[in-house]
Design a protein around this motif. Sequence first.
Motif, PDB file in Angstrom:
ATOM      1  N   LEU A 190      43.426  41.067  33.036  1.00  0.00           N
ATOM      2  CA  LEU A 190      42.551  42.189  33.369  1.00  0.00           C
ATOM      3  C   LEU A 190      42.754  43.382  32.439  1.00  0.00           C
ATOM      4  O   LEU A 190      41.916  44.270  32.399  1.00  0.00           O
ATOM      5  CB  LEU A 190      42.777  42.619  34.824  1.00  0.00           C
ATOM      6  CG  LEU A 190      42.189  41.700  35.894  1.00  0.00           C
ATOM      7  CD1 LEU A 190      42.576  42.176  37.282  1.00  0.00           C
ATOM      8  CD2 LEU A 190      40.675  41.651  35.762  1.00  0.00           C
ATOM      9  N   GLY A 191      43.832  43.404  31.692  1.00  0.00           N
ATOM     10  CA  GLY A 191      44.061  44.504  30.756  1.00  0.00           C
ATOM     11  C   GLY A 191      43.395  44.307  29.411  1.00  0.00           C
ATOM     12  O   GLY A 191      43.473  45.182  28.544  1.00  0.00           O
ATOM     13  N   VAL A 192      42.714  43.186  29.204  1.00  0.00           N
ATOM     14  CA  VAL A 192      42.063  42.920  27.919  1.00  0.00           C
ATOM     15  C   VAL A 192      40.752  43.692  27.836  1.00  0.00           C
ATOM     16  O   VAL A 192      39.942  43.661  28.772  1.00  0.00           O
ATOM     17  CB  VAL A 192      41.810  41.406  27.738  1.00  0.00           C
ATOM     18  CG1 VAL A 192      41.059  41.135  26.431  1.00  0.00           C
ATOM     19  CG2 VAL A 192      43.127  40.644  27.769  1.00  0.00           C
ATOM     20  N   ALA A 193      40.525  44.371  26.720  1.00  0.00           N
ATOM     21  CA  ALA A 193      39.281  45.116  26.532  1.00  0.00           C
ATOM     22  C   ALA A 193      38.085  44.168  26.567  1.00  0.00           C
ATOM     23  O   ALA A 193      38.084  43.138  25.899  1.00  0.00           O
ATOM     24  CB  ALA A 193      39.315  45.866  25.197  1.00  0.00           C
ATOM     25  N   VAL A 195      37.056  42.535  29.231  1.00  0.00           N
ATOM     26  CA  VAL A 195      37.146  41.653  30.402  1.00  0.00           C
ATOM     27  C   VAL A 195      36.925  42.505  31.646  1.00  0.00           C
ATOM     28  O   VAL A 195      37.699  43.422  31.930  1.00  0.00           O
ATOM     29  CB  VAL A 195      38.507  40.938  30.475  1.00  0.00           C
ATOM     30  CG1 VAL A 195      38.635  40.168  31.782  1.00  0.00           C
ATOM     31  CG2 VAL A 195      38.664  39.991  29.293  1.00  0.00           C
ATOM     32  N   VAL A 196      35.858  42.200  32.383  1.00  0.00           N
ATOM     33  CA  VAL A 196      35.530  43.010  33.553  1.00  0.00           C
ATOM     34  C   VAL A 196      36.164  42.459  34.826  1.00  0.00           C
ATOM     35  O   VAL A 196      36.430  43.197  35.766  1.00  0.00           O
ATOM     36  CB  VAL A 196      34.001  43.106  33.711  1.00  0.00           C
ATOM     37  CG1 VAL A 196      33.382  41.765  34.065  1.00  0.00           C
ATOM     38  CG2 VAL A 196      33.623  44.154  34.735  1.00  0.00           C
ATOM     39  N   GLU A 197      36.447  41.141  34.866  1.00  0.00           N
ATOM     40  CA  GLU A 197      37.062  40.540  36.049  1.00  0.00           C
ATOM     41  C   GLU A 197      37.551  39.143  35.705  1.00  0.00           C
ATOM     42  O   GLU A 197      37.071  38.510  34.769  1.00  0.00           O
ATOM     43  CB  GLU A 197      36.048  40.484  37.198  1.00  0.00           C
ATOM     44  CG  GLU A 197      36.598  40.010  38.530  1.00  0.00           C
ATOM     45  CD  GLU A 197      37.768  40.828  39.024  1.00  0.00           C
ATOM     46  OE1 GLU A 197      38.903  40.371  38.761  1.00  0.00           O
ATOM     47  OE2 GLU A 197      37.578  41.877  39.642  1.00  0.00           O
ATOM     48  N   VAL A 198      38.529  38.692  36.449  1.00  0.00           N
ATOM     49  CA  VAL A 198      39.004  37.309  36.375  1.00  0.00           C
ATOM     50  C   VAL A 198      38.892  36.734  37.775  1.00  0.00           C
ATOM     51  O   VAL A 198      39.568  37.185  38.701  1.00  0.00           O
ATOM     52  CB  VAL A 198      40.460  37.224  35.864  1.00  0.00           C
ATOM     53  CG1 VAL A 198      40.910  35.762  35.834  1.00  0.00           C
ATOM     54  CG2 VAL A 198      40.590  37.844  34.479  1.00  0.00           C
TER      55      VAL A 198
END
Length: 840
Positions: A190-193, A195-198
């Motif tokens: 979730l901290g990846v730029a 990426v809005v949701e997992v």
Amino acid sequence: MHLAFLFLLFILKMSLLMINRIIGFSVNNKLITGILLLVFVGWGIFSFTQLSIDALPDVTNNQVQVITVSPNLATQEVEQFITSPLELKFKSLPDLVELRSTSRSGLSVITIVFKDKVAGSLTRQWVNERIQSASEEIPKAYGSPEMIPPTTGLGEIFQYTLAVDSAHKSKYNEMELRTIQDWIVKRQLLGVAGVVEVSSFGGKLKQYEVAVDPEKLVSMNISLLQVYQALSSNNENTGGSYIDKGPNIYFIRGEGLINSLHDIDNIIVTKLNGMPVFVKDIARVQFGFAPRYGAMTRNGKGETVGGVVLMMKGENSVQVIKDVKDRMKQVERTLPEGVTVDVFVDRTKLISSTIGTVEHNLFMGAVIVIFVLVLMLGNLRAGLIVASVIPLAMLFAIILMNLFGISANLMSMGALDFGLIVDGAVIVVESMMFLLHDKFKNQMLDQKQMDKQVISSSSIIMSSAVFGQFIILIVYVPIFALVGIEGKMFRPMALTVSFAIIGALILSITYVPLMSSLFLSKNIKADESLSERFIKWIQKFYEPTLRYFLRHRITVLIAAFFLLCSSILVFTTLGGEFIPELDEGDFATNFTIRQGSSLPQSISVATQLENILMKNFPEVTETVSKIGSSEIPTDPMPIESGDLIILLKDKQEWTSAHDKEDLAEKMNEKLSVIPGVNLSFEQPIQMRFNELIAGVKSDIAIKIYGDNLEILFNKANQTANLIRNISGAADIKVEQIVGMPQLVVKWNRDRIAQFGLNIEIVNKVLNTALAGGKTGVVYEGEKKFDLVVRYANYRDADISKVKNIFVPLEDGTQFRFRNLAIFRLSQRLLKLVVIMASAE
């Protein structure tokens, strides 16, 4: 009219004058023009590194989805208490195009489609305001409406499962793998730029469970609600401000949070004959799991746990996937021993394949154009100058694509025509060469003479070149007028081609004259070039043929008319497509089994389907089934339905079939041996687009509207029978909206009033005993899990067990449900779909 014509003439004259001055400036100020050219190239290369790349243009409409999860409600209650109040609020939203909703047991999904001109951030703000307003009408116990993350049909960029090696297979069950997924893998991704949701899928969501023994409760005259209240009252921390002690102060902190199963065991429920009754005396405290509405299986080996990485709308998918992979390498170093991440969907593969096809086509087109240019111009230098316009025009197009937010994909880049791009440059260079050979045969020009002739020849012919380029641009004007899906699909293509043509036009009046003055040979020879000899050779055949046709006009007209009629006849027999279907390389097969089937039954069927595919088709590398709904139900399927992702090898390695249609037919034949399974073969992205745009997963869907569900269902079956024999129709199925088996508990209000009870109490007992009542949370460091209380061994409760649930009376005694209600099994509504009329 006369004034308008004069004004247009004035504008045209000024434009030509400006063009002539630009040509003169470019040739006479070579250093400045060269510097500007280098700046342009640098900007273009930088823009190329920032260009968003994907396989397809994103045709998802401008929509917001609102989801409400309410596990304790049936379809009718979901529609009545959740979906309807929200719909009433959303109907008055501005710029609304369509409003459709789906209500099913435990889940409400509302899709609000807006006009494309409205900004996404504004639509979400509007929807959020209406959610806050509607929430006052929705009981808190029924769930909280939430907007799903702002993603699109291209948002599912990365999917994976957690694999356990054989040495540690017995160490990790579905609950432990799910905990690893939620609290180790998901949190870091979730901290990846971008990426809005997992979205976690599969496994069992861990809970601290107090499984109460109903017989012990009765023997000690303790009610289930007393246990619920005891757990709720014995799980909190507090503070007591601080106290002064000499020069120091001490902050007061009271610790009473539950930290372990042992803490729960020793919570006092009540006193019996002066002796405390602990939770451990009446219940089994253990790790349980929340009710499941979905699962994931893989390769015919049973259940697994995985996740779906969702990309934010408008992000660069290639860059986001790269960042996700980099982060995943860090994640794998933090995983427990024996657990690894096994990726089964990586959009990079499809993007690389698609962009590779585009690059190949563009390269071959460029080679052919360059060859023809060199051959027809008869001068290597002239051909290379014209050909060099191609990459520079591409850089210009890429700069504007970045500025306008257009991604590089099969549609936007695949339609580039290098012949159109170099048209203006060809006219300019050919004019120069003609005038030079006409005026200066067998002469050697100096640089000043060369500059003068280049400026002169370019200025003379440039008006024709500009006019020709504008004619080409006008052809694309109707495409700019397209709206909706058509506009999203074709407008990027038209814009990209227009950008490249405009870039080539600018280069034709700046770069081409400059390079021609510097690199065209100043030694003008009188010899015939290869191109001139080639044209004369062609004319030997063309001229007599032309004269023959001119002498036989009637014959030519009759033949032309006959060919026209023949082409019209052939055209009527051709099939039609909105756009050629992109081969994504894999299958996404939706399967549905009998209504009311349990989750274990769906898992069993999915495993059988996977085994058949893995054993009978060597083309299949992996199979993954996503059954029901995930924690973020962006694709809200019922428990009896699932998406089977079939990953295939490259076509060169296929042995069972020669194309995807043949392979799908053979797979369908093999899989149909399982009774009661309905199959529909699609592709992953294609299926997702269909679901988001139209609310169905098939390419073609027939929707029947009305207010009587029974009549609608009968009409749907009649329609299916009518179209079943149509040539080319396959995988026909009717979506089930009725037939959900339910155990209905109809409370007897007279009996409830007689014993001094109320509906709220009996409903709470029913909900707590069967679904599990959440009394709080238990923290394990940063992790937190629900603390629930329910009856032991009631997950598989039948009607007799439900009848024997006890409810407390005011005098302390307890009464069985059998004396308070009527119990019956019935077939009820499975799903309710509502579609509001379009506002346009």
